[in-house]
Design an enzyme around this catalytic site. Structure first.
Site, PDB file in Angstrom:
ATOM      1  N   GLU A   1       0.858  -1.197   0.000  1.00  0.00           N
ATOM      2  CA  GLU A   1       0.000   0.000   0.000  1.00  0.00           C
ATOM      3  C   GLU A   1       0.894   1.248   0.000  1.00  0.00           C
ATOM      4  O   GLU A   1       1.916   1.288   0.676  1.00  0.00           O
ATOM      5  CB  GLU A   1      -0.872  -0.002   1.264  1.00  0.00           C
ATOM      6  CG  GLU A   1      -1.845   1.166   1.350  1.00  0.00           C
ATOM      7  CD  GLU A   1      -2.720   1.120   2.603  1.00  0.00           C
ATOM      8  OE1 GLU A   1      -2.320   0.507   3.611  1.00  0.00           O
ATOM      9  OE2 GLU A   1      -3.813   1.719   2.573  1.00  0.00           O
TER      10      GLU A   1
ATOM     11  N   LYS B   1      -9.677   1.539  -2.526  1.00  0.00           N
ATOM     12  CA  LYS B   1      -9.920   1.061  -1.150  1.00  0.00           C
ATOM     13  C   LYS B   1     -11.369   1.328  -0.767  1.00  0.00           C
ATOM     14  O   LYS B   1     -11.843   2.473  -0.857  1.00  0.00           O
ATOM     15  CB  LYS B   1      -8.963   1.775  -0.198  1.00  0.00           C
ATOM     16  CG  LYS B   1      -8.901   1.204   1.205  1.00  0.00           C
ATOM     17  CD  LYS B   1      -7.783   1.905   1.979  1.00  0.00           C
ATOM     18  CE  LYS B   1      -7.472   1.233   3.294  1.00  0.00           C
ATOM     19  NZ  LYS B   1      -6.287   1.837   3.939  1.00  0.00           N
TER      20      LYS B   1
ATOM     21  N   CYS C   1      -5.498  -3.276   2.514  1.00  0.00           N
ATOM     22  CA  CYS C   1      -5.226  -3.135   3.948  1.00  0.00           C
ATOM     23  C   CYS C   1      -6.469  -3.258   4.828  1.00  0.00           C
ATOM     24  O   CYS C   1      -6.950  -4.368   5.052  1.00  0.00           O
ATOM     25  CB  CYS C   1      -4.474  -1.833   4.206  1.00  0.00           C
ATOM     26  SG  CYS C   1      -3.555  -1.901   5.767  1.00  0.00           S
TER      27      CYS C   1
HETATM   28  N1  LIG Z   1      -3.498   1.361   6.131  1.00  0.00           N
HETATM   29  C1  LIG Z   1      -4.449   0.730   6.779  1.00  0.00           C
HETATM   30  O1  LIG Z   1      -5.534   0.529   6.264  1.00  0.00           O
HETATM   31  C2  LIG Z   1      -4.098   0.283   8.152  1.00  0.00           C
HETATM   32  C3  LIG Z   1      -5.016  -0.769   8.701  1.00  0.00           C
HETATM   33  C4  LIG Z   1      -4.703  -1.154  10.084  1.00  0.00           C
HETATM   34  O2  LIG Z   1      -3.643  -0.852  10.625  1.00  0.00           O
HETATM   35  C5  LIG Z   1      -5.699  -1.933  10.811  1.00  0.00           C
HETATM   36  O3  LIG Z   1      -5.498  -2.152  12.012  1.00  0.00           O
HETATM   37  O4  LIG Z   1      -6.710  -2.346  10.233  1.00  0.00           O
END
Ligand SMILES: NC(=O)CCC(=O)C(=O)O
Length: 279
Positions: A47, A116, A157
């Site tokens: 990411e 996303k 993510c």
């Molecule tokens: N960049 C993100 O989306 C971080 C996601 C994250 O740390 C989580 O705990 O879920």
């Protein structure tokens, strides 16, 4: 059906980022070249591989797609005849910003892009607060890419926390889910491995989670530990915290075996519950 269509060699790239976009992209290019030399057919970047993860940077680093960074990925995919999941970059489109993954084919063509869907908005008082939605807009569409016999669903993510998204991909026949990522240091130790292995086990498919490397001096400290889990939920490989390239071999026979040995997907009580796509 050709045996080789059912196997895929994936190069997973973990890199740290700096404030210098050109350097970030150059580092990614170098690792993709190395992955090709090691036989990778598909490479996956993390990411925000060209930008810090920060509301202060998204706007400054954002590009249209195609644009400066993705043109480099496109040319490289063509030159090396390799598939590239270009991690994510901050994308601008009109007056909106998105956190977007792109996929490039062997002729340099854009095979798909995914924005996303679930923005990283969390608040653990005095420990970790992040509100991606202060600057980014969410995407609204699933993206599936076909490479050989692999049907690949994309998430980014925080999206990995949402089993519903993974289940929709599974219902559409995916056998591999790829999540360019960068979990933080608060949730990473407890949840990073748990969520990716859970999505693999729940849906009996491979999951690939690539992270930024850990840089204690950056504005956002990533947990690192990129990994690949197999359809049994078993960890195939997990990286450390520094920059790293690792190669994994995926095999669809493993998917078929677990799905036939433990047939939970056809045993679901869809007469009582279901996960449905609404658009
Ligand atoms: N960049 C993100 O989306 C971080 C996601 C994250 O740390 C989580 O705990 O879920």
């Amino acid at each position: 059906m050709s045996e080789s269509m059912r196997k895929l060699r994936v190069g997973c790239i973990q890199i740290t980022v700096s404030a210098n976009k050109a350097e970030n992209v150059a580092r990614a290019v170098e690792k993709i070249r190395e992955a090709k030399k090691r036989g990778a057919e598909l490479v996956v970047l993390p990411e925000c591989f060209n930008s810090f993860i920060s509301n202060d940077y998204y706007g400054k680093y954002a590009e249209p797609i195609p644009g400066e960074t993705t043109n480099i990925l496109s040319k490289l995919a063509k030159e090396l005849e390799i598939f590239i999941i270009g991690g994510t970059i901050p994308e601008n489109d009109g007056d909106k910003l998105f956190n977007t993954a792109t996929v490039w084919g062997k002729s340099g063509e854009l095979m798909g892009k995914f924005r996303k869907m679930h923005l990283f908005d969390i608040d653990i008082p005095n420990e970790m607060t992040f509100r991606e939605s202060d600057s980014l807009s969410p995407g609204n569409e699933l993206t599936i890419i076909n490479i050989k016999d692999f049907k690949i669903g994309l998430g980014i993510c925080y999206d990995v926390r949402f089993e519903e998204l993974a289940k929709l991909y599974r219902k559409q026949g995916c056998n591999l889910l790829v999540y360019p990522s960068a979990f933080g240091m608060k949730t990473g130790p407890l949840h990073w491995e748990l969520v990716g292995r859970s999505r693999a086990n729940d849906n009996q498919l491979y999951t690939v989670l690539t992270s930024q490397g850990r840089d204690l001096n950056g504005p956002y400290v990533a947990y690192g530990h990129s990994y690949v889990a197999d359809p049994w939920g078993k960890m195939l490989f997990m990286a450390g915290t520094d920059d790293e390239l690792f190669i994994v071999d995926l095999d669809l026979d493993v998917v078929d075996k677990v799905r036939s040995n433990i047939p939970i997907f056809i045993q679901r009580r869809a007469d009582i519950y279901d996960t449905v796509q609404k658009n």
